[in-house]
Design a protein around this motif. Structure first.
Motif, PDB file in Angstrom:
ATOM      1  N   ARG A  91      -2.556  -0.359 -43.206  1.00 12.46           N
ATOM      2  CA  ARG A  91      -3.627  -1.239 -42.744  1.00 12.46           C
ATOM      3  C   ARG A  91      -3.826  -2.476 -43.636  1.00 12.46           C
ATOM      4  O   ARG A  91      -4.456  -3.437 -43.206  1.00 12.46           O
ATOM      5  N   VAL A  92      -3.292  -2.454 -44.848  1.00  7.04           N
ATOM      6  CA  VAL A  92      -3.514  -3.611 -45.725  1.00  7.04           C
ATOM      7  C   VAL A  92      -2.518  -4.733 -45.453  1.00  7.04           C
ATOM      8  O   VAL A  92      -2.634  -5.820 -46.016  1.00  7.04           O
ATOM      9  N   ALA A  93      -1.536  -4.469 -44.583  1.00  8.55           N
ATOM     10  CA  ALA A  93      -0.472  -5.446 -44.375  1.00  8.55           C
ATOM     11  C   ALA A  93      -1.009  -6.804 -43.950  1.00  8.55           C
ATOM     12  O   ALA A  93      -0.563  -7.846 -44.424  1.00  8.55           O
ATOM     13  N   GLY A  94      -1.953  -6.800 -43.032  1.00 10.22           N
ATOM     14  CA  GLY A  94      -2.451  -8.057 -42.500  1.00 10.22           C
ATOM     15  C   GLY A  94      -3.037  -8.964 -43.555  1.00 10.22           C
ATOM     16  O   GLY A  94      -2.997 -10.187 -43.424  1.00 10.22           O
ATOM     17  N   GLU A  95      -3.584  -8.388 -44.630  1.00  8.81           N
ATOM     18  CA  GLU A  95      -4.283  -9.194 -45.622  1.00  8.81           C
ATOM     19  C   GLU A  95      -3.477  -9.464 -46.882  1.00  8.81           C
ATOM     20  O   GLU A  95      -3.679 -10.486 -47.530  1.00  8.81           O
ATOM     21  N   GLU A  96      -2.556  -8.548 -47.252  1.00 10.35           N
ATOM     22  CA  GLU A  96      -1.942  -8.687 -48.573  1.00 10.35           C
ATOM     23  C   GLU A  96      -0.427  -8.747 -48.580  1.00 10.35           C
ATOM     24  O   GLU A  96       0.169  -8.991 -49.621  1.00 10.35           O
ATOM     25  N   ILE A  97       0.211  -8.523 -47.459  1.00 11.31           N
ATOM     26  CA  ILE A  97       1.677  -8.505 -47.463  1.00 11.31           C
ATOM     27  C   ILE A  97       2.198  -9.851 -47.942  1.00 11.31           C
ATOM     28  O   ILE A  97       1.653 -10.906 -47.609  1.00 11.31           O
ATOM     29  N   ASN A  98       3.234  -9.837 -48.767  1.00  7.29           N
ATOM     30  CA  ASN A  98       3.697 -11.087 -49.385  1.00  7.29           C
ATOM     31  C   ASN A  98       5.139 -11.424 -49.051  1.00  7.29           C
ATOM     32  O   ASN A  98       5.778 -12.211 -49.746  1.00  7.29           O
ATOM     33  N   TYR A  99       5.666 -10.841 -47.984  1.00  9.83           N
ATOM     34  CA  TYR A  99       6.926 -11.337 -47.444  1.00  9.83           C
ATOM     35  C   TYR A  99       6.676 -11.781 -46.013  1.00  9.83           C
ATOM     36  O   TYR A  99       5.897 -11.186 -45.285  1.00  9.83           O
ATOM     37  N   ARG A 100       7.302 -12.891 -45.658  1.00 14.84           N
ATOM     38  CA  ARG A 100       7.116 -13.403 -44.306  1.00 14.84           C
ATOM     39  C   ARG A 100       7.791 -12.468 -43.319  1.00 14.84           C
ATOM     40  O   ARG A 100       8.905 -12.000 -43.545  1.00 14.84           O
ATOM     41  N   ARG A 101       7.078 -12.217 -42.227  1.00 15.48           N
ATOM     42  CA  ARG A 101       7.567 -11.280 -41.218  1.00 15.48           C
ATOM     43  C   ARG A 101       7.892 -12.009 -39.924  1.00 15.48           C
ATOM     44  O   ARG A 101       7.599 -13.191 -39.769  1.00 15.48           O
ATOM     45  N   PHE A 102       8.495 -11.300 -38.999  1.00 19.07           N
ATOM     46  CA  PHE A 102       8.565 -11.780 -37.628  1.00 19.07           C
ATOM     47  C   PHE A 102       7.218 -11.434 -36.994  1.00 19.07           C
ATOM     48  O   PHE A 102       6.904 -10.268 -36.780  1.00 19.07           O
ATOM     49  N   PHE A 103       6.420 -12.467 -36.746  1.00 23.38           N
ATOM     50  CA  PHE A 103       5.051 -12.289 -36.274  1.00 23.38           C
ATOM     51  C   PHE A 103       4.319 -11.365 -37.247  1.00 23.38           C
ATOM     52  O   PHE A 103       4.236 -11.637 -38.419  1.00 23.38           O
ATOM     53  N   ASP A 104       3.809 -10.224 -36.745  1.00 28.10           N
ATOM     54  CA  ASP A 104       3.079  -9.307 -37.624  1.00 28.10           C
ATOM     55  C   ASP A 104       3.776  -7.955 -37.720  1.00 28.10           C
ATOM     56  O   ASP A 104       3.144  -6.930 -37.993  1.00 28.10           O
ATOM     57  N   ILE A 105       5.096  -7.950 -37.515  1.00 29.19           N
ATOM     58  CA  ILE A 105       5.847  -6.693 -37.541  1.00 29.19           C
ATOM     59  C   ILE A 105       6.361  -6.446 -38.958  1.00 29.19           C
ATOM     60  O   ILE A 105       7.252  -7.158 -39.452  1.00 29.19           O
ATOM     61  N   ALA A 158      -4.281  -9.644 -38.197  1.00 30.73           N
ATOM     62  CA  ALA A 158      -2.847  -9.376 -38.287  1.00 30.73           C
ATOM     63  C   ALA A 158      -2.114 -10.326 -39.220  1.00 30.73           C
ATOM     64  O   ALA A 158      -1.120  -9.940 -39.854  1.00 30.73           O
ATOM     65  N   MET A 159      -2.563 -11.590 -39.297  1.00 31.07           N
ATOM     66  CA  MET A 159      -1.834 -12.574 -40.100  1.00 31.07           C
ATOM     67  C   MET A 159      -2.705 -13.185 -41.188  1.00 31.07           C
ATOM     68  O   MET A 159      -2.482 -14.318 -41.620  1.00 31.07           O
ATOM     69  N   ALA A 160      -3.677 -12.437 -41.660  1.00 31.98           N
ATOM     70  CA  ALA A 160      -4.542 -12.935 -42.725  1.00 31.98           C
ATOM     71  C   ALA A 160      -3.760 -13.206 -44.004  1.00 31.98           C
ATOM     72  O   ALA A 160      -4.065 -14.153 -44.741  1.00 31.98           O
ATOM     73  N   SER A 161      -2.740 -12.397 -44.278  1.00 27.39           N
ATOM     74  CA  SER A 161      -1.981 -12.588 -45.515  1.00 27.39           C
ATOM     75  C   SER A 161      -1.251 -13.931 -45.503  1.00 27.39           C
ATOM     76  O   SER A 161      -1.207 -14.631 -46.532  1.00 27.39           O
ATOM     77  N   GLU A 162      -0.674 -14.310 -44.345  1.00 27.03           N
ATOM     78  CA  GLU A 162       0.001 -15.600 -44.257  1.00 27.03           C
ATOM     79  C   GLU A 162      -0.974 -16.749 -44.490  1.00 27.03           C
ATOM     80  O   GLU A 162      -0.647 -17.739 -45.159  1.00 27.03           O
ATOM     81  N   ILE A 163      -2.186 -16.631 -43.943  1.00 23.84           N
ATOM     82  CA  ILE A 163      -3.196 -17.670 -44.127  1.00 23.84           C
ATOM     83  C   ILE A 163      -3.642 -17.718 -45.589  1.00 23.84           C
ATOM     84  O   ILE A 163      -3.828 -18.802 -46.165  1.00 23.84           O
ATOM     85  N   ASN A 164      -3.801 -16.553 -46.190  1.00 23.24           N
ATOM     86  CA  ASN A 164      -4.199 -16.511 -47.607  1.00 23.24           C
ATOM     87  C   ASN A 164      -3.166 -17.208 -48.487  1.00 23.24           C
ATOM     88  O   ASN A 164      -3.517 -17.965 -49.407  1.00 23.24           O
ATOM     89  N   VAL A 183       4.015 -20.932 -39.566  1.00 21.87           N
ATOM     90  CA  VAL A 183       2.887 -20.038 -39.278  1.00 21.87           C
ATOM     91  C   VAL A 183       2.204 -20.376 -37.954  1.00 21.87           C
ATOM     92  O   VAL A 183       1.745 -19.486 -37.240  1.00 21.87           O
ATOM     93  N   THR A 184       2.155 -21.659 -37.591  1.00 22.41           N
ATOM     94  CA  THR A 184       1.431 -22.034 -36.371  1.00 22.41           C
ATOM     95  C   THR A 184       2.031 -21.369 -35.141  1.00 22.41           C
ATOM     96  O   THR A 184       1.302 -20.972 -34.229  1.00 22.41           O
ATOM     97  N   GLY A 185       3.354 -21.238 -35.094  1.00 22.22           N
ATOM     98  CA  GLY A 185       4.000 -20.623 -33.938  1.00 22.22           C
ATOM     99  C   GLY A 185       3.631 -19.164 -33.752  1.00 22.22           C
ATOM    100  O   GLY A 185       3.200 -18.762 -32.658  1.00 22.22           O
ATOM    101  N   PRO A 186       3.795 -18.316 -34.770  1.00 25.32           N
ATOM    102  CA  PRO A 186       3.386 -16.919 -34.628  1.00 25.32           C
ATOM    103  C   PRO A 186       1.910 -16.734 -34.296  1.00 25.32           C
ATOM    104  O   PRO A 186       1.563 -15.849 -33.506  1.00 25.32           O
ATOM    105  N   VAL A 187       1.039 -17.555 -34.875  1.00 25.86           N
ATOM    106  CA  VAL A 187      -0.386 -17.444 -34.541  1.00 25.86           C
ATOM    107  C   VAL A 187      -0.616 -17.787 -33.081  1.00 25.86           C
ATOM    108  O   VAL A 187      -1.380 -17.101 -32.370  1.00 25.86           O
TER     109      VAL A 187
END
Length: 1013
Positions: free
Chosen positions: A304-318, A494-500, A609-613
Motif C-alpha cells: 500500500r505504500v507504493a503510491g506514495e514512496e516508490i522511487n522507481y518509475r513504473r508503467f503507470f501505477d503497476i 496511485a501516483m503520489a510518489s511520482e508527484i512527490n 508523468v502527465t501521460g500516465p496521470v
C-alpha cells in the motif's frame, strides 16, 4: 567516391524502395503459451487468403511466466519459451515470407517486468548504485525519504514490514554460493558484503573443530576476507563497479566450491542460515535478519505504500513493471539488439512501439531506431561485399552516421527517416496532433476507431440521452470536471510518489537562486498538481537538442498555466510563471549550464508523468463513471463530444492521406474497452432515445428487489446499474433465440466479471487497492439475480427482444465502420477474431481463444460461392447476417481490393462526396483516386427506421444519390461485393450521380472500383 559514400548511395536506393512499400493491412495475433509460434504458423495460409499483407504480433521476447500479453519482458535477449523456440520462430518467419507477408512486431521500450526472472533487475537489487545495470532503470537513488537513499523501495509485502518479518514470512536461504531472501514467490538477493555477517559468527568454533590448518577452513577464511574488501554497494566509480561485479561472482563460485567439497562447512552454512532466521513468537530473534535486510539495496514495504514512496518509475501505477532508461545508448542497444538482428535477416519488417509517451525523449528515440536500421542494412551490405573481418567498417560506419545525421535526421521530408515501418501507440487527446518530427508512419489507430464509430451516433439524440442519464442516476455530472477530479485522485493515491519526486526536484531548482528560494515545497507541489490536473493532452515533447519548441507544446503549456492562475486566485502567480518558464526553456540569463540542465531534466521528467496521470484519470477511471453512452468511452475517445460530424471525419481522412498515409486504422485492439461490434450496437440507442429511456427505467423496476441496501448506499449504484444495462444490450450474443444452458451461463459469467472490473476501475464505491467486499459481493449477486430465468425471466426476455430490435441496425453500423476502415487512407488493422462478429468486452474478455479452423472453413466456402454467383451469395448473406459471414466477406473483399490497387491505397488522394435526396444526411461517401484508379465507398447510417420500414434499405434510400465529379460520368465501376457493373447516371439537374437504392438492395454497404469494361 569513398567506400562509405558508395555504400550510402546503394543503401539509400534500397531503403527508398522499402519506404514506399508500406503494409496494406495487418492482422493482430496475441501470442502466449495458449497460442504459440507453431499455432500462429498454421494460420498464416488463412491470413494470406483473407487478404492480409502483414502479420502483426504481440511482444514475444521472454516475459514473466504465464504472461498472456508479453508486455512484461524480463530478458531482451531471449524469446519467450512459452511461445516457442528459435526454430519455431524461424519457421513462422519462413512461412510468412513464402506467402509474401510482412511481420510487424510489438516492441516495449519503456519498461520491463521485474516480479521474477529479470537478471538485470536482480543485479540492481543485489548491488544498488554499484550495479553495472543501475543506469538501466529509472531509479531515484536520492529520494525525498532519507531512509531510501541508495535503495529501491520494494512494495511487495502483504502487511507491514515488521509484522511480516516477525511472522517468519521472510526467510534467509542459501543456494550455489549465494544467499537469498525468500518471500513466498519472491526471491531476493542478499547484499554480497552481508555474506560475512552471516558467516562470521561461529567461525572460531568451526576453526576449533576443523583445525587452523584445514584447507577448507583456510579457503572459507580467505573468502570472508575477499567479501570485506568488496567495493561498497554505493560505489559508482566505473572501475570499482566493474571490480565489484567481477569479485562478487568469484566469491560465489569459491563459496559454492568449498561448501560442495566440505560436509563440515556445508553443515556450518546451513546452521548459520537457520540462526539468522528468527522464531515466530520471539520478536528479538529476528534482529539479525532485520540487520541483514537493512544493509541491502532495497527496502521491503507493504504494497500500500507504493503510491506514495516508490522511487522507481513504473508503467503507470503497476509496481511489477519498472521503466528503463532507453535514452541511454547502452540501454537502447541492450533492449533492441535481438530485434535488429531479426530486422537484418528480414524475419521482421516493421515495429509497433508501445507507450512512446513514457519515453524521456520520444523524438530522439525514433530517430535512433531509424538510424540503427540504416546501419544494420549498411553493415549487411558491407559484409557481403568486403567480408566480416574487414577492419575498415568502423571508419565507414562513422562516415555513414555523419551523413545520415546531416542529410536525413534534420530533413523532415526525407523518406529515409521512415525507411523502417514504425507505428506508435500514441493516444491523442482533444486537438492533439502527432509531432511532425517523429520518424514514424503514424499511430496504432485509437483516434480513427473513435472517429469512424462516431459517425454512426445520431447527434440529434444528445440532449435526450443526457437528460435520460441524469434522471436515471439522479445527478448531472460534468465530464470535464470529472476528469479534473479523477486526475487529482490519481495524483493523491496511485501516483503520489511520482508527484512527490517532481515536487522535490522543483524545490531544489527553486533553491538555486535567491529570487525563487522562498517558494515552499508545499506550494510548489500544489502548483504541479494543479498544472497536471488541468493539462489538456497527454504530454508535450520539449527536449534540449532542437532549437525551437513545437508551437502546439507552447500553446498547451501557456493555456494550462493561464487556467491554473484563474482557478487559484489566492496563489502567488509568480510560482506559475516560474513553472511555465522552466517548461518552455525560458531560462534567466544568470543561470549557468548546470542549472539549465537541471531545469531541462525536470521539464522532460514532468512530461513522462502527465501521460500516465491522464490515462489513469481519464481512461481507467472517468470512462467507467461517465456512462451517458458507453460506446463513446473508448481509448482515445472524447465522450463529452457526442459522436463525429461527417465534415470532421472527412477532414481527419484528408489529413491522414497527406501526412500519415501509413498510419494504422483500427476498430478493435487488445486494449479496447468494448469491441467494435459492441460499440456499433450501442450506438443504435441514439436512434431511439425515448424508447431506451423507458426500457432502462422498466428494467430497473423489475430488478429493484435485487438491489442491496448497504450503509454506503444502494448496491449497485444507479450509475453502475445504468452501465450494466448498456453492457447487456451491447454484448448480448447475436441471434433471435433466447439464451439457455451453457450459453446463458457463459454470458452471465462474462458480464459478472466485467462488472467486477468496471466498478473497481471506477474507484467510487470500491477499488483494487481498497476493495469494499460488501459492495463487490452485492453487485455480483445483482448480476446473478438478473440472469436467473426463474427469478427474472420477464427481464431477460424483454432485454432479448429489445436487443433483437436494434441488432440489425447495429450490424449495419458494424459493416459500415468496417467498410470505411477498408477504404480510408491508412493501413487496415484487424484484431484477432474480429473478421466475424465479436462481442467482447475489456480484457481479459477480448483475449479469449479464436477458432481459426472455423474461420478458414467459412472463408473457403465464401470463395466457392462467390466464384459461382457473387450476387446470389450477397443476397443470402443479407438474409442471414447473424452467423457473421457477411462481415468476413466484407473484410476479405475489401482487403483483396487493396491488394489490387496498392498504389491507390498507399498514396492515393481522398475526396469527400456530397449526397442528395431525402436520406442524404443518413449516408457518408468518399472517393479514392490515384492515376487511372478510382474507388468509391458509401455507407448508410441511422438505419433503424429504414430497416423496420417496408422495403428495408432499398426503399428507404429511393431518391437519395451520391453526387460525383463530371469526369466520373464516362466511367464504368464494378461492385466489389456483387461483381456487377455499375454506371453513374445523369441526375435531374444534369449532374453525374450514383443512385443508392439499387446498390443497397444488393448489399448493405457500397464499395466500387473502376472497371476496365
Amino acid at each position: 567516391m569513398s567506400i562509405a559514400d558508395k555504400l550510402f548511395a546503394r543503401i539509400r536506393e534500397d531503403l527508398l524502395a522499402r519506404a514506399r512499400a508500406t503494409p496494406l493491412s495487418t492482422y493482430r495475433i496475441q501470442l502466449h503459451k495458449g497460442f504459440t509460434f507453431q499455432e500462429a504458423q498454421a494460420v498464416v495460409p488463412y491470413l494470406a487468403r483473407l487478404g492480409v499483407s502483414d502479420f502483426y504480433a504481440s511482444p514475444y521476447l521472454k516475459a514473466s511466466p504465464g504472461s498472456t500479453h508479453g508486455y512484461d519482458c524480463v530478458d531482451h535477449q531471449q524469446l519467450n519459451p512459452e511461445v516457442g523456440s528459435a526454430e519455431d520462430h524461424a519457421a513462422l518467419c519462413h512461412a510468412l515470407r513464402e506467402q509474401g507477408m510482412g511481420h510487424v512486431l510489438d516492441v516495449v521500450p519503456n519498461h520491463m517486468g521485474i516480479e521474477r526472472f529479470n537478471a538485470l533487475w536482480f543485479d540492481v537489487l543485489e548491488n544498488g548504485p554499484a550495479s553495472v545495470y543501475a543506469k538501466y532503470f529509472d531509479i531515484d537513488w536520492a529520494p525525498v525519504k532519507a531512509e531510501l537513499r541508495d535503495k529501491v523501495l520494494l512494495p511487495i509485502l502483504g502487511d507491514q514490514y515488521g509484522i511480516v518479518l516477525e511472522n517468519g514470512e521472510l526467510k534467509l536461504g542459501y543456494r550455489s554460493g549465494a544467499f537469498f531472501i525468500h518471500y513466498y514467490d519472491h526471491l531476493l538477493p542478499l547484499a554480497p558484503r552481508q555474506y560475512a555477517r552471516v558467516l562470521r559468527p561461529g567461525f572460531e568454533e568451526l576453526e576449533t573443530r576443523l583445525g587452523a590448518t584445514n584447507p577448507h577452513l583456510i579457503e572459507l577464511q580467505s573468502i570472508l576476507t575477499a567479501i570485506e574488501h568488496l567495493p561498497t554497494r554505493t560505489e559508482t566509480e566505473r572501475s570499482k563497479v566493474i571490480e565489484r561485479n567481477r569479485e562478487k561472482e568469484v566469491i560465489k563460485r569459491r563459496l559454492a566450491a568449498v561448501v560442495d567439497a566440505s560436509p563440515e562447512i556445508a553443515t556450518f552454512v546451513t546452521a548459520r542460515v537457520e540462526a539468522c532466521n528468527g522464531a515466530p513468537g520471539n520478536p528479538r530473534s529476528f534482529d539479525t535478519l532485520d540487520e541483514l535486510l537493512a544493509e541491502c539495496s532495497y527496502r521491503l514495504a507493504h504494497w500500500r505504500v507504493a503510491g506514495e514512496e516508490i522511487n522507481y518509475r513504473r508503467f503507470f501505477d503497476i509496481n511489477g513493471l519498472a521503466a528503463i532508461r532507453v535514452e541511454d545508448p547502452d540501454v537502447f542497444e541492450e533492449a533492441h539488439a535481438r530485434i535488429f538482428d531479426w530486422l537484418s535477416r528480414g524475419d521482421i519488417t516493421g515495429l509497433r512501439i508501445d507507450h512512446p509517451d513514457g519515453l524521456f525523449d520520444p523524438t530522439a528515440y525514433f530517430l535512433r531506431l531509424q538510424e540503427r536500421f540504416f546501419l544494420v542494412q549498411a553493415r549487411a551490405r558491407f559484409i557481403e561485399e568486403h567480408g566480416e573481418s574487414d577492419a575498415r567498417w568502423s571508419t565507414v560506419e562513422q562516415r555513414l552516421v555523419e551523413r545520415w545525421r546531416s542529410e536525413v535526421a534534420e530533413d523532415l521530408s526525407s523518406p529515409l527517416r521512415k525507411a523502417l515501418f514504425v507505428v506508435v501507440e500514441k493516444i491523442q487527446g482533444g486537438r492533439e496532433r502527432m509531432p511532425e518530427a517523429w520518424a514514424v508512419h503514424g499511430t496504432t489507430g485509437y483516434r480513427f476507431a473513435n472517429f469512424v464509430g462516431g459517425v454512426f451516433v445520431q447527434p440529434d439524440a444528445e440532449k435526450q440521452l443526457t437528460d435520460i442519464y441524469h434522471r436515471f442516476i439522479g445527478e448531472s455530472p460534468n465530464f470535464e470536471d470529472l476528469v479534473y477530479q479523477k486526475k487529482l485522485l490519481i495524483m493523491r493515491t496511485a501516483m503520489a510518489s511520482e508527484i512527490n519526486m517532481l515536487a522535490y526536484e522543483l524545490n531544489r531548482i527553486s533553491e538555486m537562486h535567491r529570487r525563487t528560494r522562498d517558494f515552499t515545497l508545499n506550494s510548489l507541489r500544489r502548483t504541479l498538481v494543479e498544472f497536471i490536473a488541468l493539462f489538456p493532452v497527454y504530454r508535450t515533447y520539449v527536449d534540449g537538442w532542437r532549437p525551437e519548441l513545437d508551437a502546439r507544446d507552447v500553446q498547451y503549456i501557456e493555456w494550462t498555466i493561464a487556467r491554473a492562475k484563474e482557478r487559484n486566485a489566492t496563489t502567488n502567480v509568480s510560482i506559475y510563471d516560474f513553472l511555465r518558464d522552466i517548461l518552455l526553456r525560458r531560462y534567466p540569463d544568470h543561470l549557468n549550464e548546470r542549472e539549465r540542465a537541471a531545469m531541462l531534466r525536470f521539464a522532460m521528467k514532468l512530461q513522462q508523468v502527465t501521460g500516465p496521470v491522464m490515462a489513469k484519470g481519464l481512461e481507467d477511471t472517468s470512462f467507467y463513471i461517465y456512462n451517458r453512452l458507453v460506446s463513446l468511452n473508448e481509448v482515445g475517445g472524447e465522450p463529452e463530444h457526442f459522436g463525429t460530424r461527417v465534415v470532421d471525419f472527412h477532414q481527419r481522412n484528408r489529413e491522414r492521406a497527406e501526412n500519415w498515409p501509413a498510419s494504422l486504422l483500427t476498430t478493435s485492439t487488445h486494449d479496447t474497452k468494448r469491441s467494435e461490434d459492441v460499440r456499433a450496437r450501442i450506438h443504435v440507442l441514439t436512434e431511439l432515445p425515448e424508447e431506451w429511456g423507458r426500457r432502462a427505467e422498466h428494467w430497473s423496476q423489475l430488478n429493484a428487489a435485487h438491489v442491496a441496501k448497504l450503509p454506503s448506499g444502494p448496491a449497485p449504484s444507479r450509475n453502475d446499474e445504468y452501465l450494466f444495462y448498456q453492457t447487456l444490450i451491447g454484448a448480448w450474443p447475436m441471434g433471435g433465440e433466447p439464451l439457455s444452458g451453457p450459453e446463458l451461463q457463459d454470458f452471465q459469467r462474462r458480464v459478472r466479471e466485467y462488472m467486477a472490473k468496471a466498478i473497481k476501475e471506477a474507484k467510487v464505491r470500491t477499488s483494487w487497492t481498497n476493495p469494499d467486499a460488501d459492495y463487490d459481493t452485492a453487485v455480483a449477486r445483482f448480476v446473478d439475480a438478473c440472469f436467473d430465468p426463474a427469478k427474472n425471466g420477464a427481464f431477460l426476455e424483454d432485454v432479448r427482444q429489445f436487443k433483437r430490435r436494434i441488432e440489425p441496425a447495429g450490424q449495419i453500423n458494424s459493416l459500415g465502420q468496417l467498410l470505411l476502415k477498408l477504404a480510408s487512407p491508412g493501413v487496415v488493422d484487424t484484431y484477432q477474431g474480429c473478421e466475424l462478429w465479436d462481442l467482447s468486452l475489456v480484457d481479459p474478455d477480448n483475449r479469449r481463444p479464436v477458432d481459426f479452423t472455423l474461420r478458414s472453413q467459412l472463408l473457403e466456402a465464401l470463395e466457392r460461392e462467390a466464384a459461382e454467383d457473387a450476387a446470389g451469395l450477397c443476397a443470402r448473406l443479407m438474409a442471414n447476417p447473424d452467423d457473421g459471414r457477411i462481415k468476413l466477406y466484407t473484410l476479405t473483399q475489401g482487403l483483396r481490393l487493396r491488394q489490387r490497387h496498392m498504389a491507390l491505397f498507399r498514396a492515393g488522394g481522398y475526396h469527400e462526396l456530397e449526397l442528395e435526396g431525402p436520406r442524404a444526411r443518413a449516408a457518408l461517401a468518399f472517393a479514392r483516386k490515384h492515376e487511372d484508379s478510382r474507388v468509391l465507398a458509401v455507407v448508410p447510417r441511422f438505419t433503424l427506421a429504414a430497416l423496420e420500414g417496408e422495403g428495408g434499405l432499398a426503399r428507404a434510400y429511393e431518391g437519395t444519390f451520391v453526387a460525383l465529379p463530371e469526369a466520373y460520368g464516362g466511367m464504368m465501376f464494378r461492385d466489389v461485393f456483387t461483381g456487377r457493373e455499375v454506371r453513374p447516371e445523369r441526375g435531374a439537374t444534369g449532374g453525374v450521380v450514383l443512385p443508392l437504392s439499387p446498390l443497397l438492395a444488393a448489399f448493405p454497404v457500397v464499395l466500387l472500383e473502376r472497371s476496365k469494361g
